[in-house]
Design a protein around this motif. Structure first.
Motif, PDB file in Angstrom:
ATOM      1  N   ASN A  80     -18.257  -0.630   0.414  1.00  0.00           N
ATOM      2  CA  ASN A  80     -18.074  -1.559   1.957  1.00  0.00           C
ATOM      3  C   ASN A  80     -16.183  -2.271   1.151  1.00  0.00           C
ATOM      4  O   ASN A  80     -16.224  -2.575   2.491  1.00  0.00           O
ATOM      5  CB  ASN A  80     -18.776  -2.982   2.471  1.00  0.00           C
ATOM      6  CG  ASN A  80     -20.192  -1.876   3.184  1.00  0.00           C
ATOM      7  OD1 ASN A  80     -21.102  -2.137   2.686  1.00  0.00           O
ATOM      8  ND2 ASN A  80     -19.791  -1.020   4.460  1.00  0.00           N
ATOM      9  N   THR A  84     -16.004  -4.838  -6.558  1.00  0.00           N
ATOM     10  CA  THR A  84     -16.581  -4.520  -5.489  1.00  0.00           C
ATOM     11  C   THR A  84     -18.079  -4.611  -5.426  1.00  0.00           C
ATOM     12  O   THR A  84     -18.914  -5.305  -4.341  1.00  0.00           O
ATOM     13  CB  THR A  84     -16.291  -3.221  -5.039  1.00  0.00           C
ATOM     14  OG1 THR A  84     -16.246  -2.302  -6.168  1.00  0.00           O
ATOM     15  CG2 THR A  84     -14.179  -2.697  -4.831  1.00  0.00           C
ATOM     16  N   LEU A 127     -24.601  -5.247   2.236  1.00  0.00           N
ATOM     17  CA  LEU A 127     -23.076  -5.290   1.874  1.00  0.00           C
ATOM     18  C   LEU A 127     -23.567  -4.145   0.726  1.00  0.00           C
ATOM     19  O   LEU A 127     -24.128  -4.310  -0.139  1.00  0.00           O
ATOM     20  CB  LEU A 127     -22.646  -5.949   1.957  1.00  0.00           C
ATOM     21  CG  LEU A 127     -21.762  -6.913   3.191  1.00  0.00           C
ATOM     22  CD1 LEU A 127     -21.205  -7.644   3.067  1.00  0.00           C
ATOM     23  CD2 LEU A 127     -21.346  -6.081   4.018  1.00  0.00           C
ATOM     24  N   THR A 128     -22.400  -2.610   0.155  1.00  0.00           N
ATOM     25  CA  THR A 128     -22.898  -2.129  -1.216  1.00  0.00           C
ATOM     26  C   THR A 128     -21.200  -2.734  -0.758  1.00  0.00           C
ATOM     27  O   THR A 128     -20.278  -2.833  -0.564  1.00  0.00           O
ATOM     28  CB  THR A 128     -23.327  -0.586  -0.312  1.00  0.00           C
ATOM     29  OG1 THR A 128     -22.531   0.419  -0.025  1.00  0.00           O
ATOM     30  CG2 THR A 128     -24.227  -0.667   0.405  1.00  0.00           C
ATOM     31  N   ALA A 169     -28.278  -4.745  -5.295  1.00  0.00           N
ATOM     32  CA  ALA A 169     -27.627  -4.607  -3.961  1.00  0.00           C
ATOM     33  C   ALA A 169     -28.208  -5.431  -2.926  1.00  0.00           C
ATOM     34  O   ALA A 169     -28.436  -4.221  -2.573  1.00  0.00           O
ATOM     35  CB  ALA A 169     -26.486  -4.092  -4.553  1.00  0.00           C
ATOM     36  N   ALA A 228     -20.256  -7.412  -3.065  1.00  0.00           N
ATOM     37  CA  ALA A 228     -21.289  -6.940  -2.270  1.00  0.00           C
ATOM     38  C   ALA A 228     -22.464  -8.092  -2.504  1.00  0.00           C
ATOM     39  O   ALA A 228     -23.831  -8.059  -2.054  1.00  0.00           O
ATOM     40  CB  ALA A 228     -22.062  -4.967  -2.755  1.00  0.00           C
TER      41      ALA A 228
END
Length: 290
Positions: free
Chosen positions: A26, A49, A22-23, A18, A53
């Motif tokens: 977020n 999610t 963004l993770t 990742a 990300a």
């Protein structure tokens, strides 16, 4: 090794590390999921999610659409735009959204009841139209939210209080139907494999056209025997193919527990080009002015 294998490895590496700004956090809303303890949908949400990300898709550039069912709660648990529609109509809503807003990444979340029973007709034609969106179906072979009735993918001999002795009805084969109906990407994942499922979801989003991912998501409340799925799933022994006939032959002998990308086609998404609107919003408003 073919191009699809290379893409899969690249996506898996991306999902594992990742590296984008963004993770997964977020994309997680402040609402706490209320699924039953042990439900596979918790992990699917985490995979979604994580995939978003890894792909670097901002929440404002993504929409998650669903119908009715346990899995259809997912839009509320993300920070993306969300639409919780009526039973079985998620693909119709998502199709309209994607055609009107081709700039959005559109994900559709559903279950085997919502998608294959009341929504079965929309499933067929979404595959046929090949609009560029991704359909994730969490399949647990049971209607979990409405207390354990058999679903289209329930085994015909599954005995329960609501279907003594089983239904005796042949199961629905979603991957076969998706391929035959024209889906441009067909894959299967297992909820218990967070990183692997995230990688497949990311690859589905990356692939143009209608992408369908069946995710085996155990319902340990009404189907406690599904805890054994962890021992039964396995990586598919064959490489992905862009040959629909070859993919069909493989699927006809599939036992439902081979995990991975089965088919990645090259059919152009609909529409081939985005036409400029004939009228502006102001023009439309003027027609309704009193």
């Amino acid at each position: 090794m073919n191009d699809t294998d290379t893409d899969t490895e690249a996506v898996e590496a991306t999902c594992a590390s990742a590296p984008s700004a963004l993770t997964a956090a977020n994309f997680k809303s402040s609402y706490k999921p209320i699924w039953c303890p042990g439900c596979g949908d918790y992990t699917v949400l985490s995979s979604v999610t994580k995939a978003l990300a890894a792909m670097g898709v901002a929440p404002k550039d993504c929409a998650v659409v669903s119908g009715i069912g346990c899995s259809s709660r997912i839009p509320a648990y993300t920070t993306c735009y969300g639409f919780h529609g009526v039973h079985g109509r998620s693909l119709a809503v998502a199709t309209g959204l994607k055609v009107a807003r081709p700039d959005l990444q559109v994900l559709v979340a559903g279950g085997d009841g919502d998608g294959y029973s009341i929504g079965g007709n929309h499933f067929l034609h979404a595959c046929r139209r090949n609009v560029d969106m991704t359909y994730l179906v969490m399949d647990n072979h049971v209607y979990g939210m409405t207390k354990g009735q058999p679903s289209p993918t329930t085994e015909p001999d599954w005995d329960s209080k609501l279907s003594p002795g089983g239904t005796g009805v042949r199961v629905f084969h979603p991957l076969v139907v998706a391929l035959a109906s024209g889906a441009n990407f067909v894959a299967r994942a297992f909820a218990g494999d967070l990183h692997g499922t995230a990688a497949i979801i990311a690859q589905a989003m990356k692939h143009p056209g209608f992408s369908f991912v069946e995710i085996l998501s155990p319902c340990v409340t009404f189907r406690p025997e599904q805890r054994e799925w962890r021992k039964m799933v396995r990586p598919a022994t064959v490489e992905p193919t862009d040959d629909a006939a070859r993919a069909a032959r493989r699927l006809m002998t599939d036992d439902g527990f081979n995990i991975g990308v089965l088919y990645a086609g090259d059919r152009a998404p609909y529409p081939a080009s985005v036409r400029q609107p004939r009228k502006t919003v102001a023009d439309l408003e003027s027609e309704f002015a009193l």
